[in-house]
Write a protein that holds these residues in place. Structure first.
Motif, short mmCIF file in Angstrom:
data_model
loop_
_atom_site.label_atom_id
_atom_site.label_comp_id
_atom_site.label_asym_id
_atom_site.label_seq_id
_atom_site.Cartn_x
_atom_site.Cartn_y
_atom_site.Cartn_z
N GLN A 118 -0.49 -13.49 -1.28
CA GLN A 118 -0.92 -14.18 -2.50
C GLN A 118 -1.52 -13.22 -3.53
O GLN A 118 -1.88 -13.64 -4.62
CB GLN A 118 -2.00 -15.22 -2.17
N GLY A 119 -1.64 -11.95 -3.17
CA GLY A 119 -2.21 -10.99 -4.11
C GLY A 119 -3.71 -10.87 -4.03
O GLY A 119 -4.36 -10.50 -5.01
N PRO A 175 -5.73 -8.74 -1.81
CA PRO A 175 -5.86 -7.76 -0.73
C PRO A 175 -7.29 -7.54 -0.26
O PRO A 175 -7.51 -7.25 0.92
CB PRO A 175 -5.27 -6.48 -1.33
N ALA A 176 -8.28 -7.69 -1.14
CA ALA A 176 -9.67 -7.47 -0.72
C ALA A 176 -10.10 -8.55 0.28
O ALA A 176 -10.74 -8.25 1.30
CB ALA A 176 -10.60 -7.44 -1.93
N ALA A 177 -9.76 -9.80 -0.01
CA ALA A 177 -10.09 -10.88 0.92
C ALA A 177 -9.31 -10.72 2.22
O ALA A 177 -9.84 -10.93 3.31
CB ALA A 177 -9.79 -12.24 0.28
N ALA A 178 -8.04 -10.31 2.11
CA ALA A 178 -7.23 -10.08 3.30
C ALA A 178 -7.84 -8.98 4.16
O ALA A 178 -7.91 -9.10 5.38
CB ALA A 178 -5.80 -9.70 2.90
N GLU A 179 -8.30 -7.93 3.51
CA GLU A 179 -8.88 -6.81 4.25
C GLU A 179 -10.09 -7.25 5.08
O GLU A 179 -10.25 -6.82 6.22
CB GLU A 179 -9.29 -5.69 3.27
N ASP A 239 -3.40 -1.61 -1.04
CA ASP A 239 -3.42 -2.40 -2.27
C ASP A 239 -4.79 -2.45 -2.92
O ASP A 239 -4.89 -2.71 -4.12
CB ASP A 239 -2.92 -3.82 -2.00
N THR A 240 -5.87 -2.19 -2.15
CA THR A 240 -7.21 -2.14 -2.75
C THR A 240 -7.58 -0.73 -3.18
O THR A 240 -8.66 -0.51 -3.70
CB THR A 240 -8.29 -2.67 -1.78
N GLU A 278 -7.31 6.46 2.07
CA GLU A 278 -7.62 7.17 3.32
C GLU A 278 -7.60 6.21 4.51
O GLU A 278 -7.05 6.52 5.56
CB GLU A 278 -8.97 7.87 3.22
N ALA A 279 -8.23 5.04 4.34
CA ALA A 279 -8.24 4.05 5.42
C ALA A 279 -6.83 3.55 5.70
O ALA A 279 -6.44 3.39 6.86
CB ALA A 279 -9.16 2.88 5.05
N ALA A 280 -6.05 3.34 4.65
CA ALA A 280 -4.66 2.89 4.82
C ALA A 280 -3.86 3.94 5.58
O ALA A 280 -3.12 3.62 6.51
CB ALA A 280 -4.02 2.61 3.47
N LEU A 281 -4.04 5.21 5.21
CA LEU A 281 -3.32 6.28 5.88
C LEU A 281 -3.67 6.31 7.37
O LEU A 281 -2.78 6.44 8.22
CB LEU A 281 -3.64 7.64 5.25
N GLU A 282 -4.94 6.16 7.71
CA GLU A 282 -5.35 6.19 9.11
C GLU A 282 -4.71 5.05 9.91
O GLU A 282 -4.27 5.25 11.04
CB GLU A 282 -6.88 6.13 9.24
N ASN A 283 -4.62 3.87 9.32
CA ASN A 283 -4.00 2.75 10.03
C ASN A 283 -2.49 2.89 10.11
O ASN A 283 -1.90 2.60 11.15
CB ASN A 283 -4.43 1.42 9.39
N PHE A 284 -1.84 3.33 9.02
CA PHE A 284 -0.40 3.57 9.11
C PHE A 284 -0.10 4.66 10.13
O PHE A 284 0.85 4.56 10.90
CB PHE A 284 0.17 3.98 7.74
N ARG A 285 -0.93 5.70 10.17
CA ARG A 285 -0.73 6.78 11.12
C ARG A 285 -0.87 6.27 12.56
O ARG A 285 -0.06 6.61 13.42
CB ARG A 285 -1.74 7.91 10.89
N ALA A 286 -1.87 5.42 12.81
CA ALA A 286 -2.07 4.88 14.16
C ALA A 286 -0.84 4.08 14.60
O ALA A 286 -0.41 4.19 15.75
CB ALA A 286 -3.32 4.00 14.20
#
Length: 199
Positions: free
Chosen positions: A59-60, A62-66, A92-93, A97-105
């Motif tokens: 729905q656009g 991303p902060a609430a989704a996070e 999207d927020t 760095e946090a996104a990279l760590e999760n994609f990397r995992a």
């Protein structure tokens, strides 16, 4: 949630009504705000948090989704689906760095996950690490060669690397990234007499 195979790209956006016409259990009451219990904890279980987080992201919001997905990931840290969706929300927020760590995992847990490789690559590019970006985007393209947005991201990263290496010629004054050459201490100014010149 232990197999990590489900993605939340589909589903009914916004906690749409279920088959009986009632709002889905734990669906956001209004405007994507997650339902909460008295303690402030979101209602439902980890799977509910994951599904609602995915809907909020679609729905656009991303902060609430996070917020929901961070809780879900803390409860199920080995779920690739949760971590990938969390990484998308973080990207999207602007939390690269946090996104990279999760994609990397996710990519390390399953190196054949093309989307995780793609996410790792674009997050690395946003952080200015274009060498890492090119490596993981190339992997994503090799796994899914027909995916245009993978190819476009790889072309952009490679062009940035080529520009930094000077493949397109020197940058002109005023161009982004242009650095003026340092002054040559042996050079003379125009009109300045040299040691050999007659005075």
């Amino acid at each position: 949630m232990d197999d990590g195979q489900e993605r939340v790209d589909g589903g009914s956006p916004g906690g749409a009504a279920g088959p009986d016409g009632a709002a889905g259990e734990g669906a956001p009451a209004s405007g994507g705000v997650p339902a909460q219990g008295r303690s402030g904890e979101p209602t439902g279980d980890v799977y509910d948090w994951f599904r609602r987080g995915g809907r909020l992201l679609a729905q656009g919001n991303p902060a609430a989704a996070e917020q929901l997905l961070v809780r879900a990931a803390a409860a199920e840290p080995h779920s690739r689906s949760i971590r990938e969706t969390l990484a998308r929300a973080q990207f999207d927020t602007g939390s690269y760095e946090a996104a990279l760590e999760n994609f990397r995992a996710v990519a390390l847990a399953d190196p054949s996950d093309d989307y995780a490789q793609f996410g790792w690559g674009v997050a690395a590019a946003r952080l200015g690490d274009f060498e890492t970006s090119a490596e993981h985007l190339a992997l994503a393209v090799a796994m899914r060669p027909g995916t245009e947005h993978y190819q476009a991201a790889l072309r952009q990263t490679r062009a940035t690397l080529a520009a930094r290496a000077g493949a397109f010629g020197p940058l002109l004054p005023g161009a982004p990234g242009y650095l003026a050459p340092p002054p040559d201490p042996d050079a003379r100014s125009v009109g300045e007499p040299g040691a050999d010149d007659e005075v």
